[in-house]
Each structure stands twice: as C-alpha cells, then as structure tokens.
Design an enzyme around this catalytic site. Structure first.
Site, PDB file in Angstrom:
ATOM      1  N   HIS A   1      79.694  36.872  42.847  1.00 54.18           N
ATOM      2  CA  HIS A   1      80.374  36.044  43.848  1.00 54.18           C
ATOM      3  C   HIS A   1      81.886  36.218  43.702  1.00 54.18           C
ATOM      4  O   HIS A   1      82.413  36.084  42.588  1.00 54.18           O
ATOM      5  CB  HIS A   1      80.006  34.568  43.669  1.00 54.18           C
ATOM      6  CG  HIS A   1      78.552  34.279  43.882  1.00 54.18           C
ATOM      7  ND1 HIS A   1      77.601  34.549  42.934  1.00 54.18           N
ATOM      8  CD2 HIS A   1      77.892  33.761  44.956  1.00 54.18           C
ATOM      9  CE1 HIS A   1      76.406  34.204  43.399  1.00 54.18           C
ATOM     10  NE2 HIS A   1      76.555  33.723  44.619  1.00 54.18           N
TER      11      HIS A   1
ATOM     12  N   ASP B   1      78.791  37.577  47.210  1.00 61.28           N
ATOM     13  CA  ASP B   1      78.421  36.528  48.164  1.00 61.28           C
ATOM     14  C   ASP B   1      79.491  35.441  48.253  1.00 61.28           C
ATOM     15  O   ASP B   1      80.277  35.245  47.322  1.00 61.28           O
ATOM     16  CB  ASP B   1      77.107  35.862  47.735  1.00 61.28           C
ATOM     17  CG  ASP B   1      75.893  36.732  47.987  1.00 61.28           C
ATOM     18  OD1 ASP B   1      76.069  37.918  48.314  1.00 61.28           O
ATOM     19  OD2 ASP B   1      74.765  36.219  47.840  1.00 61.28           O
TER      20      ASP B   1
END
Length: 248
Positions: free
Chosen positions: A214, A69
């Site tokens: 991430h 993400d």
C-alpha cells in the site's frame, strides 16, 4: 468459481443425511462446515471461490510484480521516486476519491508508465455487504474519475480487502473487469514492524508472485526500499499486471 458446485454438494449432503435419518446435530455440523467454507471463500481471494481472480503469473522467468492499493496519497510521490530509481514499473489500484484528492500524483503514475487498476470509488468498509447495484456504482464512479483525470480506461479491478461474494462477482461481470488478487500479502496496513513486513514479502518469494503493498505510509516506503534492494541482489526482474492480461 466454486460456489455453485459446493451448494449442490451441500444440498446432496442434506438429502443423504435425511435419507439415512441423520440427527439434528449432524445437520448442524454440516451447516457450520458449509458456513465456514463460505466465510473462508469470501475473504481468501486466492481460493477463487466466488470470483476467478488472477493471483500469480505462470512464468519460467525469475520475475515478480509489485502492486500498490489505496492511493494515490501524500506518500505516493516518494514511492514513484523510488520505483523510478530502480527503473521498475508497478501496478497501482487506485481509489476514486483519492484520485480526486491527488489528481496530479495520479497523472504522474500514468506518465511514468505504471499500470492503473480500479479499486472502487470509496473503498467502503461495508464492501462485503453492498448490493450488486451499489458495488457496480462504486466501480463505475471510479472508472469515470480515472478517465476524467487520467484520460485512460482500465479493465483491471481489485476488490477492497480482497473480499468477494455473489454480488461482487455479478458487479465484476457487469462492468467487464478482470479481478486481480495476489499471492504475497505484506500485511503492511496492520503490522507496524517493518522487519516483519519485509520478511513476510521476501521469505517465500517465488517466480510469478503478485505482491500486495500500500502506498499509504512512510513505513511501507521504507520497506519497499529494502524489497527493491533484495530483488536487485537476487536478480529478480518485474512485470506489470497488464502483461498477464495481454498474454492471457
């Protein structure tokens, strides 16, 4: 979506309390219990309280998926190099304004065969408080940039922070998205200890897990290197989110 049946249940409880002359404190306790469920349902995407999200893959194979993400970022090329080294395809949930900032990196993600998902235009800290129209605009602006830069479309969407509520549910429906969650959260954005992040991912890894990471730091890159080695040693294969959608 479990929200509306629970509201009906809550109303029934209030009627029941009223019928049997329950005290104010009983009403208050019921209200706090209801509120607690609402808050829990908003922040735990696995519950599917407001939105039915895909949080795992039903499979008999020893396979998991990696999702990233908040990119693309200055660190994303390193992640891509590492994934390429292990011949692994992942899913990247990208932020619109980050795509604008790193267009060539975004194109590389696509070129190397990874799956793209929408993660809104700005990843607003106020996501949980936005109106349906504003959330819809966030999703649509990101879609426009994805198409403009990458010449692709995606029906995959991951809510920022995993937060869901009725407004977000309506926006997802309006934009025809599939909400994608996870069932392994690395907490790599709030934990500084690489060993703890690694343990969080690997200690209870199971078939069909969707892992949330991430591509935003050197720390997570270092952990990813260890995770990929772990997967190789334990003979795990990987899948991408779009493979679930195709077989859904």
């Amino acid at each position: 979506m479990k929200h509306y049946p629970f509201i009906i249940f809550y109303m029934f409880c209030n009627v029941f309390i009223y019928a049997f002359h329950g005290s104010f404190w009983v009403y208050l306790a019921t209200f706090f219990a209801f509120s607690s469920v609402i808050v829990w349902g908003s922040f735990d995407i696995q519950l599917g309280y407001f939105v039915n999200s895909i949080t795992h893959k039903r499979t008999k194979l020893k396979e998991v998926t990696l999702t990233f993400d908040d990119g693309p970022t200055e660190f994303t090329p390193q992640f891509l190099d590492l994934l390429k080294e292990y011949n692994i395809k992942a899913t990247f949930f990208c932020i619109g304004k980050q795509i604008e900032k790193y267009p060539e990196t975004f194109k590389r993600i696509i070129l190397e065969g990874h799956t793209i998902g929408n993660h809104t235009f700005s990843h607003s800290n106020n996501t949980g408080f936005l109106s349906t129209s504003k959330i819809t605009n966030e999703i649509e602006r990101c879609d426009e940039i994805i198409f403009k830069v990458g010449n692709i479309k995606t029906n995959l969407y991951r809510p920022p922070f995993g937060v869901t509520n009725p407004n977000i549910a309506k926006a997802i429906k309006k934009t025809h998205k599939k909400s994608i969650g996870w069932n392994i959260r690395s907490l790599d954005t709030i934990t500084s200890d690489e060993k703890k992040i690694y343990k969080k991912v690997t200690k209870s890894l199971k078939k069909g897990n969707i892992i949330l990471l991430h591509d935003t730091s050197q720390k997570t890159y270092n952990v990813l290197a260890d995770i990929l080695l772990f997967l190789k040693e334990r003979k795990y294969s990987t899948f991408t989110i779009n493979s679930i959608i195709k077989n859904d």
